[in-house]
Write a protein that holds these residues in place. Structure first.
Motif, mmCIF file in Angstrom:
data_model
loop_
_atom_site.group_PDB
_atom_site.id
_atom_site.type_symbol
_atom_site.label_atom_id
_atom_site.label_comp_id
_atom_site.label_asym_id
_atom_site.label_seq_id
_atom_site.Cartn_x
_atom_site.Cartn_y
_atom_site.Cartn_z
ATOM 1 N N PRO A 131 -2.451 -11.149 -3.686
ATOM 2 C CA PRO A 131 -2.995 -11.449 -2.619
ATOM 3 C C PRO A 131 -1.945 -11.112 -1.351
ATOM 4 C CG PRO A 131 -2.173 -13.374 -3.729
ATOM 5 C CD PRO A 131 -1.752 -12.417 -4.683
ATOM 6 N N GLU A 141 -8.353 -13.330 1.441
ATOM 7 C CA GLU A 141 -8.572 -12.958 0.166
ATOM 8 C C GLU A 141 -8.515 -11.821 -0.364
ATOM 9 O OE1 GLU A 141 -10.438 -16.019 -1.882
ATOM 10 O OE2 GLU A 141 -10.707 -17.383 -0.094
ATOM 11 N N GLN A 143 -6.433 -8.304 -1.721
ATOM 12 C CA GLN A 143 -5.245 -8.121 -2.602
ATOM 13 C C GLN A 143 -4.827 -6.521 -2.178
ATOM 14 O OE1 GLN A 143 -5.107 -9.251 -6.624
ATOM 15 N NE2 GLN A 143 -6.172 -11.278 -6.311
#
Length: 178
Positions: A131, A141, A143
């Motif tokens: 992340p 959120e 990644q």
């Protein structure tokens, strides 16, 4: 095994990534050819940027993102919690400070580049993801894979090589290309 030997054995996508990064690093470093420390620290535009500071910044960016590949977001910290002092230290990346030399800045960059190249050659999986750290400029959120981070390092280096070319041309008319 040094980075040159290790990366010479690298093929395929990793070799392509390393070659793209090496080309952009070359253009960035090339803008500082034949300069004094004073010239490397000189601002030539309305920007705060100078050639030595750009190389310091790119070194820091590359080092931090490589840390992210290895350790995840904890390697970069929480940008939403930075203090004024933290931001001031970050701003110092963009300038040559008293006692810093162009040779020292370039040596630090070369050392960072070698570590990055060694990591790319040895990574078990370019798809491994973490992340992103907390920062107002990152999607919450999200990644990034190691591959995406490496592409970001190439793009960041290329962008700043372009800035460096403008700064150098403003300094003494020298160009990286053309």
């Amino acid at each position: 095994m040094n980075a040159t030997t290790n990366t010479a054995l690298t093929t395929g996508e990793r070799a392509d990534l390393l070659e793209a990064l090496a080309k952009q690093r070359h253009f960035l470093r090339f803008t500082t050819r034949d300069l004094t420390d004073e010239q490397a620290g000189q601002r030539t535009t309305v920007s705060e940027l100078c050639l030595g500071g750009l190389i310091k910044h790119v070194t820091s960016v590359e080092r931090n993102w490589v840390g992210f590949i290895q350790k995840g977001p904890s390697a970069m910290g929480d940008f939403t919690a930075m203090t004024e002092d933290d931001w001031a230290r970050r701003a110092d990346e963009f300038r040559m400070l008293p006692g810093e030399t162009l040779a020292g800045v370039l040596a630090d960059y070369a050392e960072t580049a070698d570590r990055t190249d060694e990591l790319v050659a040895a990574l078990p999986d370019l798809d491994a993801a973490h992340p992103l750290p907390k920062a107002p400029w990152f999607e919450a959120e999200a990644q990034w894979s190691a591959r995406r981070v490496l592409l970001h390092i190439v793009a960041e280096t290329a962008q700043h090589a372009g800035h460096a070319d403008i700064i150098r041309e403003s300094l003494d008319g020298a160009k990286s290309m053309g």
